[in-house]
Design an enzyme around this catalytic site. Structure first.
Site, PDB file in Angstrom:
ATOM      1  N   LYS A 148       0.608  -1.378   0.054  1.00 46.48           N
ATOM      2  CA  LYS A 148       0.115   0.021   0.169  1.00 46.48           C
ATOM      3  C   LYS A 148       0.737   1.237  -0.066  1.00 46.48           C
ATOM      4  O   LYS A 148       0.606   2.104  -0.896  1.00 46.48           O
ATOM      5  CB  LYS A 148      -0.899  -0.016   1.255  1.00 46.48           C
ATOM      6  N   SER A 149       1.852   1.503   0.856  1.00 45.50           N
ATOM      7  CA  SER A 149       2.633   2.589   0.930  1.00 45.50           C
ATOM      8  C   SER A 149       3.433   2.854  -0.257  1.00 45.50           C
ATOM      9  O   SER A 149       3.500   3.896  -0.774  1.00 45.50           O
ATOM     10  CB  SER A 149       3.843   2.311   2.258  1.00 45.50           C
TER      11      SER A 149
ATOM     12  N   ARG B  71      -8.729  12.718  13.015  1.00 48.42           N
ATOM     13  CA  ARG B  71      -7.267  12.306  13.194  1.00 48.42           C
ATOM     14  C   ARG B  71      -6.655  13.465  13.032  1.00 48.42           C
ATOM     15  O   ARG B  71      -6.673  14.483  12.399  1.00 48.42           O
ATOM     16  CB  ARG B  71      -6.746  11.196  12.039  1.00 48.42           C
TER      17      ARG B  71
ATOM     18  N   SER C 243       7.585   8.714  12.509  1.00 44.47           N
ATOM     19  CA  SER C 243       6.462   8.771  11.700  1.00 44.47           C
ATOM     20  C   SER C 243       6.936   8.800  10.260  1.00 44.47           C
ATOM     21  O   SER C 243       7.576  10.015   9.911  1.00 44.47           O
ATOM     22  CB  SER C 243       5.243   9.772  11.842  1.00 44.47           C
TER      23      SER C 243
ATOM     24  N   GLN D 293       5.174   9.004   7.747  1.00 43.47           N
ATOM     25  CA  GLN D 293       4.397  10.088   7.102  1.00 43.47           C
ATOM     26  C   GLN D 293       4.771  11.391   7.162  1.00 43.47           C
ATOM     27  O   GLN D 293       4.563  12.269   6.248  1.00 43.47           O
ATOM     28  CB  GLN D 293       2.783   9.758   7.550  1.00 43.47           C
TER      29      GLN D 293
ATOM     30  N   ASP E 251       2.550  -4.753  12.523  1.00 44.63           N
ATOM     31  CA  ASP E 251       1.507  -5.280  11.888  1.00 44.63           C
ATOM     32  C   ASP E 251       1.149  -6.804  11.651  1.00 44.63           C
ATOM     33  O   ASP E 251       0.023  -7.422  11.545  1.00 44.63           O
ATOM     34  CB  ASP E 251       1.272  -4.714  10.314  1.00 44.63           C
TER      35      ASP E 251
ATOM     36  N   LYS F  38      -4.439  -0.505  17.650  1.00 38.23           N
ATOM     37  CA  LYS F  38      -4.614  -0.702  16.091  1.00 38.23           C
ATOM     38  C   LYS F  38      -6.345  -0.791  15.965  1.00 38.23           C
ATOM     39  O   LYS F  38      -7.044  -0.399  16.716  1.00 38.23           O
ATOM     40  CB  LYS F  38      -4.008  -2.206  15.784  1.00 38.23           C
TER      41      LYS F  38
ATOM     42  N   ARG G 276      -5.371  -5.402  19.498  1.00 39.70           N
ATOM     43  CA  ARG G 276      -4.933  -6.633  19.024  1.00 39.70           C
ATOM     44  C   ARG G 276      -4.601  -7.886  19.877  1.00 39.70           C
ATOM     45  O   ARG G 276      -4.669  -8.784  19.624  1.00 39.70           O
ATOM     46  CB  ARG G 276      -4.011  -6.508  17.707  1.00 39.70           C
TER      47      ARG G 276
ATOM     48  N   ARG H  11      -6.917  -8.045  10.002  1.00 41.27           N
ATOM     49  CA  ARG H  11      -5.601  -8.979  10.364  1.00 41.27           C
ATOM     50  C   ARG H  11      -6.049 -10.070  11.454  1.00 41.27           C
ATOM     51  O   ARG H  11      -5.412 -11.178  11.348  1.00 41.27           O
ATOM     52  CB  ARG H  11      -4.223  -8.185  10.974  1.00 41.27           C
TER      53      ARG H  11
END
Ligand code: NAP
Length: 738
Positions: free
Chosen positions: A325-326, A426, A471, A473, A619, A646, A650, A691
């Protein structure tokens, strides 16, 4: 069903009133159906053709006896009818309407009633036809159509619930919206198209000398486009006046679009024309997907997906899981800003990366595809983006919003970035603040949340930024802004994060300086188009690695998997547990290392997972918990508290699920202690977390009985085709939708 509705009165026995009456009369859940129309003959006809149970002679009497009243008259007549019935309505009576506009109906009710009744909930079925009158009544009209209820502050929840049930009993899907939003949305999606259809037919009929020929030879396009001009003129006259402001706003917007096209044709501007048409076609596909999946329909979780697995089996062969995806996001961004044509293969066609793709189309980039993961991007160069026609909508994609904000801060035009309800919650301050230090002008909503309003034409200067949190991003956002800023822009990270942006910049021939934990770029360079075969996502590959590692008889090769050093924790950990795992054909694609991973069954042993591997495999832990449950001895996971925040908690989801299957496991604040042993069968909850769902699917290979996994609907978004690929590899899973 006992809902205390003994009599439902429908006022106005036309297409909509008649169809609703007939559907309710047939399903018998809302008492006797009484009809009233201002034309007594129409009411009698309704009785004769079986649309209603009782024909009301006196409106006053019918209103007094009714528990539920539906106003199905033209919007213009609503105020008069409300005035006629107001004196006879009991306090507990439920009232709704079916009018195509809502603000004017509410305003009418406000004028009629001194205070709005708690039983009043306006509504609007998004169903109809070009016919009118009771003869056209059709009990199936609302099946699989949407009905919008617009509850008011005064509306009681019982009233809203009962009216929801009423529409559901006709087969409709009920959505809720506020009045203003309803009128705005309908002006764009229904009122404007009708207006245009009427206008086109009228213009051609009036203004062309040879109009008979035009109509005689009219091709499919004309017929399709103007079908809705066959609708009731009076109704549309009423709607246009009732929803005047919202319709005018949409019409102005449309006129601007048409005049842009006019200019493009006049000046033979192929790029603009092609750009508009490709964007429109892609937007149509994009929005149809959104319409059928998420945004417009109330929520996706209405549509439940359950996985049923049979125990045992092994996984074998060669498979390729979907693209990373990234990297998919970045291939579109850098491909758009490059000079020349970039061909992408293996692109992940998920909602998030499609949102990035759509954003660049909005900014004038011609992008073909995706078709089977293939995308062709006609790059416009670093300074070739154009002002988008409106706000850029990125759905639920935080990556799109954060990375784009860096690029947009440096453009010559203003932009606005918006997203869906969950993205809007967010924090964006983490990118907006450092961008402001570079000279960007960015307005956010409260507490740094979207939408982001970014002012164009600002001169950015390079800065050095020490990131307070690790981060990828934020780092990528600043490096992208740095492509345009005076001097050098450098970012130091407190802990290693994914470096896909730096690698892909290099892949596009743009120099990036890397010095320890600091990455830096300077402006003045150029991106050169390239070919990118997006590596398969190692996080998606993980499920199959674990599957082969735990199931005796397995020998599986995962092709073209990204093995970026910031992502390979899963390989390191599985090897420490004793997995037989081999990297073959290692190579570099677009700056990213990839390999084929061959993994054969070998007994695993429990370990204390080294904490320095945790961030590199964060992940992958749900699947690792399953590997641990199949290993010999104890596995300890620690330093993984991030797992608790998450998509679900999880740690808890895996502890609960594995316990339900008889595994000896104990949760700790930052991990878990898992005793390897036998996995039984049972029912587990995935808590809408893709997941978790896929991990339990893999667990079935070593289970002794069937496992049912609930709430698996999100799997399709993150890993399109998971179930089919799992079946091909040898996992015995079936999907149940409903
Ligand atoms: P329709 O077939 O023309 O039916 C309207 C009925 O209401 C007619 O029988 C009409 O009688 C009657 N009526 C008018 N004024 C009245 C009054 N003061 N008292 C009692 N009855 C009265 O229209 P429709 O298509 O069903 O539309 C009804 C409502 O549904 C409208 O508000 C419209 O906006 C909404 N709607 C329509 C569609 C669609 O596609 N048609 C879709 C969604 C919502 P006369 O024939 O004597 O005028």
């Amino acid at each position: 069903m006992n809902n205390n509705i003994n009599k439902t009165l429908i006022i106005g026995l036309g297409l909509i009133g008649g169809s609703l009456a007939k559907a309710l009369k047939l399903n018998r859940q809302f008492g006797q159906i009484v009809g009233y129309d201002r034309d007594p003959e129409e009411t009698q006809k309704g009785l004769q053709i079986g649309v209603i149970d009782i024909a009301a002679d006196s409106l006053a009497e019918a209103v007094e006896q009714a528990d539920l009243i539906v106003l199905a008259v033209p919007v213009k007549a609503m105020e008069k009818v409300l005035g006629d019935i107001a004196p006879f309505i009991a306090e507990e009576t439920l009232i709704t309407d079916v009018g195509s506009t809502k603000a004017n109906v509410v305003a009418a009710a406000q004028r009629v009633f001194s205070s709005l009744p708690t039983g009043f909930v306006p509504g609007h079925p998004i169903a109809g036809s070009e016919k009118s009158g009771v003869d056209a009544a059709d009990e199936t009209l609302f099946e699989q159509h949407k009905v919008i209820l617009t509850p008011l502050a005064e509306s009681s929840s019982e009233a809203v619930n009962l009216l929801t049930l009423m529409w559901q009993s006709t087969g409709a899907e009920v959505l809720k919206m506020d009045v203003e939003k309803h009128d705005e949305v309908l002006a764009a999606t229904s009122h404007l198209p009708h207006l245009l259809a009427f206008s086109l037919v009228d213009t051609l009929a009036q203004e062309q000398d040879n109009n008979t020929d035009i109509f005689r030879y009219a091709a499919g396009g004309f017929r399709d486009f103007t079908r809705i001009a066959g609708s009731d003129p009076t109704m549309w006259h009423d709607i246009c006046l009732a929803n005047k402001e919202a319709i005018l706003a949409q019409l102005d917007c449309f006129i601007r679009g048409v005049s842009r096209l006019r200019t493009a044709i006049d000046s033979s501007d192929s790029e603009s024309l092609l750009g508009t048409f490709t964007r429109a076609r892609a937007a149509r596909e994009h929005f149809s997907r959104i319409l059928s999946g998420t945004a417009y329909s109330q929520d996706m979780s209405d549509q439940n997906v359950t996985f049923h697995t049979q125990p045992g089996g092994s996984v074998n062969g060669r498979i390729r899981v979907p693209g990373d995806k990234s990297i998919s996001h970045r291939s579109i961004m850098l491909g758009s800003l490059a000079d020349g044509v970039t061909e992408v293969t293996g692109f992940l066609e998920g909602e998030d990366s499609l949102a990035t793709l759509q954003s660049f189309r909005d900014m004038g980039v011609v992008i073909e595809g995706p078709t089977d993961g293939e995308v062709t991007i006609y790059g416009v160069g670093l300074n070739g983006l154009k002002e988008p026609p409106g706000p850029i909508y990125v759905g639920n994609s935080g990556t799109s919003m954060r990375l784009l904000s860096g690029l947009l801060a440096a453009q010559s035009f203003d932009t606005e970035l918006t997203g869906d309800a969950s993205l809007t919650k967010r924090p964006m301050g983490r990118v907006a603040d450092p961008l402001r230090l570079m000279g960007a002008e960015i307005e956010t909503a409260d507490n740094g949340r979207p939408p982001l309003k970014i002012k164009g034409g600002q001169k950015l200067s390079g800065i050095h930024y020490d990131m307070p949190m690790a981060s990828a991003q934020v780092k990528s956002c600043l490096l992208l802004a740095g492509l345009y800023a005076d001097g050098e822009t450098s970012v130091t990270e407190p802990a290693p994060t994914r470096d896909h942006t730096e690698r892909m910049l290099t892949g596009f021939g743009y120099p990036v300086k890397q010095d320890g934990s600091t990455a830096a770029v300077s402006s003045g360079g150029q991106l050169h188009a390239t070919r990118i075969d997006v590596p398969a996502d190692i996080s998606s590959a993980t499920f199959f690695m674990v599957a082969a590692a735990i199931a005796p008889g397995s020998d599986l090769t995962l092709e073209h998997v990204g093995i970026n050093p910031t992502r390979i924790g899963i390989i390191n950990i599985l090897r420490l547990m004793g997995a037989d795992l081999e990297l073959q054909n290692e190579r570099e694609v677009g700056g990213e290392p990839v390999a084929d991973i061959r993994i054969k069954y070998a007994p695993l042993k429990g370990i204390h997972i080294p904490e320095d591997q945790v961030p590199l495999a964060i992940d992958e832990f749900p699947a690792l918990f399953v590997a641990a449950a199949c290993a010999e001895g104890t596995t300890i996971v620690s330093g993984a508290e991030e797992l608790r925040v998450k998509e679900s908690d999880r740690i808890q989801s895996m502890v609960d699920g594995l316990k339900a299957l008889g595994v000896d496991i104990e949760g700790t604040p930052d991990g878990a202690i898992i005793q390897g042993g036998e996995i039984g069968g049972g029912v587990v909850e995935s808590h809408d977390d893709h997941r978790i769902a896929m991990s339990f699917c893999v667990a079935s290979l070593r289970a002794t009985a069937e496992i049912t996994i609930n709430e698996c609907q999100n799997v399709a978004t993150s890993f399109p085709g998971f179930v089919e690929l799992a079946q091909t590899a040898g996992i015995k899973v079936e999907k149940e939708e409903g």
